[in-house]
Each structure stands twice: as structure tokens, then as C-alpha cells.
Design a protein around this motif. Structure first.
Motif, PDB file in Angstrom:
ATOM      1  N   GLU A 296       1.058  -1.689  -0.030  1.00 52.79           N
ATOM      2  CA  GLU A 296      -0.322   0.049  -0.362  1.00 52.79           C
ATOM      3  C   GLU A 296       0.986   1.373  -0.073  1.00 52.79           C
ATOM      4  O   GLU A 296       0.284   2.492  -0.073  1.00 52.79           O
ATOM      5  N   LYS A 297       1.814   1.445   1.023  1.00 54.43           N
ATOM      6  CA  LYS A 297       2.547   2.590   0.693  1.00 54.43           C
ATOM      7  C   LYS A 297       3.721   3.024  -0.906  1.00 54.43           C
ATOM      8  O   LYS A 297       3.677   3.568  -0.880  1.00 54.43           O
ATOM      9  N   ILE A 298       3.825   1.152  -1.367  1.00 54.69           N
ATOM     10  CA  ILE A 298       4.657   1.585  -2.036  1.00 54.69           C
ATOM     11  C   ILE A 298       3.324   2.218  -3.860  1.00 54.69           C
ATOM     12  O   ILE A 298       3.586   2.414  -3.964  1.00 54.69           O
ATOM     13  N   LEU A 299       2.443   1.214  -3.542  1.00 60.93           N
ATOM     14  CA  LEU A 299       1.412   1.796  -4.442  1.00 60.93           C
ATOM     15  C   LEU A 299       0.596   3.410  -4.526  1.00 60.93           C
ATOM     16  O   LEU A 299       0.727   3.491  -5.444  1.00 60.93           O
ATOM     17  N   ALA A 300       0.803   3.960  -3.223  1.00 57.19           N
ATOM     18  CA  ALA A 300       1.282   5.429  -3.186  1.00 57.19           C
ATOM     19  C   ALA A 300       1.446   6.166  -4.430  1.00 57.19           C
ATOM     20  O   ALA A 300       0.985   7.670  -4.648  1.00 57.19           O
ATOM     21  N   THR A 301       2.603   5.519  -4.255  1.00 57.94           N
ATOM     22  CA  THR A 301       4.124   6.343  -5.290  1.00 57.94           C
ATOM     23  C   THR A 301       3.963   5.602  -6.575  1.00 57.94           C
ATOM     24  O   THR A 301       4.501   6.144  -7.341  1.00 57.94           O
ATOM     25  N   GLU A 302       3.262   4.960  -7.005  1.00 57.87           N
ATOM     26  CA  GLU A 302       2.931   4.560  -8.410  1.00 57.87           C
ATOM     27  C   GLU A 302       1.448   4.906  -8.703  1.00 57.87           C
ATOM     28  O   GLU A 302       0.927   3.252  -9.189  1.00 57.87           O
ATOM     29  N   PRO A 303       0.702   5.390  -9.494  1.00 53.64           N
ATOM     30  CA  PRO A 303      -0.482   5.241  -9.483  1.00 53.64           C
ATOM     31  C   PRO A 303      -0.831   4.989 -10.868  1.00 53.64           C
ATOM     32  O   PRO A 303      -2.421   4.565 -11.403  1.00 53.64           O
ATOM     33  N   SER A 304       0.255   4.183 -11.908  1.00 57.30           N
ATOM     34  CA  SER A 304       0.249   3.794 -13.407  1.00 57.30           C
ATOM     35  C   SER A 304      -0.606   2.382 -12.603  1.00 57.30           C
ATOM     36  O   SER A 304      -0.782   1.633 -13.309  1.00 57.30           O
ATOM     37  N   ALA A 305       0.193   1.943 -11.555  1.00 56.07           N
ATOM     38  CA  ALA A 305      -0.115   0.528 -11.066  1.00 56.07           C
ATOM     39  C   ALA A 305      -1.558   0.142 -11.010  1.00 56.07           C
ATOM     40  O   ALA A 305      -2.116   0.399 -10.387  1.00 56.07           O
ATOM     41  N   ASP A 306      -2.038  -0.974 -11.208  1.00 58.48           N
ATOM     42  CA  ASP A 306      -3.302  -1.478 -10.623  1.00 58.48           C
ATOM     43  C   ASP A 306      -3.455  -2.557  -9.315  1.00 58.48           C
ATOM     44  O   ASP A 306      -3.087  -3.271  -9.343  1.00 58.48           O
ATOM     45  N   GLU A 307      -4.370  -1.535  -8.751  1.00 56.63           N
ATOM     46  CA  GLU A 307      -4.377  -2.398  -7.430  1.00 56.63           C
ATOM     47  C   GLU A 307      -5.066  -3.287  -7.036  1.00 56.63           C
ATOM     48  O   GLU A 307      -4.283  -4.143  -6.700  1.00 56.63           O
TER      49      GLU A 307
END
Length: 208
Positions: A36-47
Motif C-alpha cells: 500500500e505504501k508503494i502503491l501510493a507512489t505508483e499511480p499507474s499500477a493496477d491495485e
């Protein structure tokens, strides 16, 4: 999305609760927080892909092969994941394993996030605790000062030889901070790596 994630977590809960403390459901939950911490910095990723891959990434872990009851793809089908989502989740999971330094190439940002999130849980204070929990579950020695760490080995060599837990730090855990892929994963790994180095220095001081 949330319904599928919750359904997946319920499916894997019973699986991971049969594993030892190093790879139980708490491990999965910690990896999810890292992701979740990394996702917050990678907006192009498919959550959705990231979250499902985190939940499922240890279902077929080779270390627990004798406990396997269902495949990852079977679970994806059971929770109603589309073929595309299932393919992307499987691809991300394939990127995770260290395998003695013989990890598969990362093919997506989702794979990078899941790999970094999982490796973050293998280092630092939690990583130390997990290493000794796994070693204890397998009856391994805490340390062996005569044992040399292997720096060049195949995946089978890495898995077959049961080294002392401190040797495992030198064969894998101390290498992970330099192998992070995402910018946020790299940042988060720095402090954890330094703590492991400090711990090993203190351990050697006490043993010597």
C-alpha cells in the motif's frame, strides 16, 4: 474490487494459518501494508492485481510443498477473477521468489511492487524475527561460524542445503536492499538494512 479481495483473503486464511510464523497470515498482512505504501507512489499500477498477488503469493511456496492443497490459479477462478486479471496476478507472483539470486525478470509494475513489498518483510526487525522463526521450525542452528555463505548457486542448491540462520542473512537478506526495484521500496529498505547490519554486529560481539 473490495468484494473480490475480501473473498480471496477468506480463501487463503486457512492455508497460511497452517504455515509456521514466518509465512503466516500476519506476514501477508504486513506485505499488504508495504504494498500500500508503494502503491501510493505508483499511480499507474493496477491495485486489484497487486492486492490479489500479495494475498496469493505464498500459496504455492516451494518451502511448504507438502502442505499444498489448491493451486493459485484455482483460487483465482474460485473468487471470480477474469482471465486477464488472473494472468496479470500470476505474472506478478512469478516475480517474487528470490531463488538463490535466480529470480525471474519483472515484467510489470505490479510485479515490482509485490516483490519489493515481500522483500521488505524479509529485512529489518521483522525480517530478523521471521528468519529465526523459520530456522527454528526447520531445526536449523542459530549460527555456524565455520559455515561459509554461498554467493553463486543454482535455485536447487539454494533450496536443498539447510544452512544456519545467520548464514542465510549473508546469502539473501543482506542482499535485498540493493535489489529493490521501486523508488519507495528502496527508500523503505535502507533503514531496515542498517538495523540488520547492527544486529549482526552485536550478535558477533556477544558470540565472540
Amino acid at each position: 474490487m473490495q468484494e473480490m479481495i475480501e473473498k480471496c483473503r477468506m480463501e487463503v486464511k486457512g492455508i497460511y494459518n497452517k504455515f509456521d510464523a514466518s509465512h503466516d497470515l500476519d506476514h501477508i498482512d504486513r506485505v499488504m501494508k508495504n504494498a500500500e505504501k508503494i502503491l501510493a507512489t505508483e499511480p499507474s499500477a493496477d491495485e486489484l492485481v497487486v492486492r490479489l498477488a500479495v494475498l496469493l503469493h505464498d500459496v504455492e511456496d516451494a518451502k511448504y510443498e507438502e502442505m499444498h492443497e489448491v493451486t493459485t490459479i484455482e483460487l483465482l477462478e474460485k473468487i471470480g477473477a477474469s482471465p486477464l486479471i488472473a494472468d496479470n496476478v500470476m505474472s506478478a507472483i512469478e516475480s517474487v521468489s528470490f531463488s538463490g539470486g535466480n529470480a525471474k525478470d519483472i515484467t510489470s509494475i505490479e510485479g515490482a511492487i509485490v516483490r519489493d513489498a515481500d522483500r521488505l518483510d524479509a529485512i529489518g526487525a521483522v525480517g530478523i524475527a521471521r528468519a529465526f522463526a523459520f530456522g527454528g521450525a526447520r531445526g536449523r542452528k542459530l549460527y555456524d561460524q565455520q559455515e561459509e555463505a554461498r554467493m553463486d548457486m543454482s535455485e536447487s542448491e539454494y533450496r536443498i542445503k539447510e544452512t544456519a540462520t545467520v548464514t542465510h542473512f549473508h546469502e539473501k537478506l543482506l542482499l535485498l536492499s540493493e535489489l529493490m526495484v521501486t523508488k519507495e521500496g528502496t527508500r523503505l529498505a535502507k533503514e531496515r538494512h542498517e538495523f540488520m547490519v547492527s544486529f549482526l554486529q552485536q550478535l558477533r560481539k556477544e558470540v565472540d
